[in-house]
Design a protein around this motif. Structure first.
Motif, PDB file in Angstrom:
ATOM      1  N   LYS A 123       0.849  -1.195   0.000  1.00 49.91           N
ATOM      2  CA  LYS A 123       0.000   0.000   0.000  1.00 49.91           C
ATOM      3  C   LYS A 123       0.886   1.247   0.000  1.00 49.91           C
ATOM      4  N   PRO A 124       1.128   1.847  -1.183  1.00 50.76           N
ATOM      5  CA  PRO A 124       2.022   3.013  -1.239  1.00 50.76           C
ATOM      6  C   PRO A 124       1.496   4.214  -0.458  1.00 50.76           C
ATOM      7  N   ASN A 125       0.194   4.309  -0.263  1.00 49.43           N
ATOM      8  CA  ASN A 125      -0.383   5.412   0.513  1.00 49.43           C
ATOM      9  C   ASN A 125      -0.917   4.893   1.854  1.00 49.43           C
ATOM     10  N   HIS A 126      -0.141   4.017   2.490  1.00 52.93           N
ATOM     11  CA  HIS A 126      -0.546   3.390   3.751  1.00 52.93           C
ATOM     12  C   HIS A 126      -0.914   4.419   4.816  1.00 52.93           C
ATOM     13  N   MET A 127      -1.630   3.942   5.796  1.00 53.90           N
ATOM     14  CA  MET A 127      -2.040   4.812   6.900  1.00 53.90           C
ATOM     15  C   MET A 127      -0.812   5.220   7.716  1.00 53.90           C
ATOM     16  N   PRO A 128      -0.718   6.498   8.087  1.00 56.68           N
ATOM     17  CA  PRO A 128       0.410   6.930   8.924  1.00 56.68           C
ATOM     18  C   PRO A 128       0.273   6.355  10.331  1.00 56.68           C
ATOM     19  N   THR A 129       1.392   6.274  11.009  1.00 56.88           N
ATOM     20  CA  THR A 129       1.371   5.760  12.371  1.00 56.88           C
ATOM     21  C   THR A 129       2.098   6.727  13.300  1.00 56.88           C
ATOM     22  N   SER A 130       1.635   6.802  14.527  1.00 54.02           N
ATOM     23  CA  SER A 130       2.289   7.662  15.513  1.00 54.02           C
ATOM     24  C   SER A 130       3.244   6.863  16.403  1.00 54.02           C
ATOM     25  N   VAL A 131       3.299   5.556  16.192  1.00 53.33           N
ATOM     26  CA  VAL A 131       4.155   4.694  16.999  1.00 53.33           C
ATOM     27  C   VAL A 131       5.592   4.798  16.486  1.00 53.33           C
TER      28      VAL A 131
END
Length: 173
Positions: free
Chosen positions: A50-58
């Motif tokens: 998924k090139p536009n994957h969901m961002p993560t704050s971890v």
């Protein structure tokens, strides 16, 4: 599933946090192991990048940029044809609230790996918002969708009502 049928199973993985540390639980691979023990044949693992994957704050692990899609059959001879097993397909924005909605292009690519006959039926046992049904309609394929959430079934039926004669070809249980 008929003798030469194929089951594409996409199961996301999870991290378990314990004592301040987190580790990947390997859920798709553990599930594959148990399905093989139960008689299924693991024919392939397709990687959905998924090139536009969901961002993560971890900050203690990499972002989740891919998901495995298990390719399972009941016998060694099936309608599955091996091709490229890495799909680069962006997430698709939707207007509904569903955390596991697939992009239509993912379903299209998976179905390209099958030798489907005219009377073959595409079964989605987790039909959700009907993305597989929409793709089946575009490809003029028969479809059966199953979901336990009546809101999703209603949403999927409304999506398909925009097409002609959906009642005769597509069924939701």
């Amino acid at each position: 599933l008929r003798k030469n049928g194929v089951f594409f199973l996409n199961v996301g993985d999870k991290y378990q946090t314990q004592y301040g540390n987190s580790h990947l639980m390997q859920i798709p691979y553990r599930l594959a192991y148990h399905m093989v023990k139960d008689g299924w044949k693991l024919q392939d693992i397709i990687i959905w990048y998924k090139p536009n994957h969901m961002p993560t704050s971890v900050h203690d692990r990499f972002a989740n940029t891919y998901e495995p899609v298990l390719v399972l059959t009941k016998s060694d001879s099936s309608i599955y044809t091996k091709k490229n097993n890495v799909f680069k397909i962006a997430l698709q924005q939707t207007h509904w609230k569903h955390t596991a909605s697939f992009p239509e292009k993912l379903i299209e690519k998976l179905l390209e790996h099958l030798k489907l006959g005219d009377g073959d039926i595409i079964l989605d046992p987790f039909a959700g918002t009907g993305t597989t049904a929409v793709v089946a309609k575009k490809l003029q394929r028969n479809f059966i969708g199953i979901d336990q959430n009546n809101q999703y079934i209603h949403l999927a039926k409304n999506r398909l009502k925009k097409t002609k004669s959906y009642e005769s070809i597509w069924k939701f249980l």
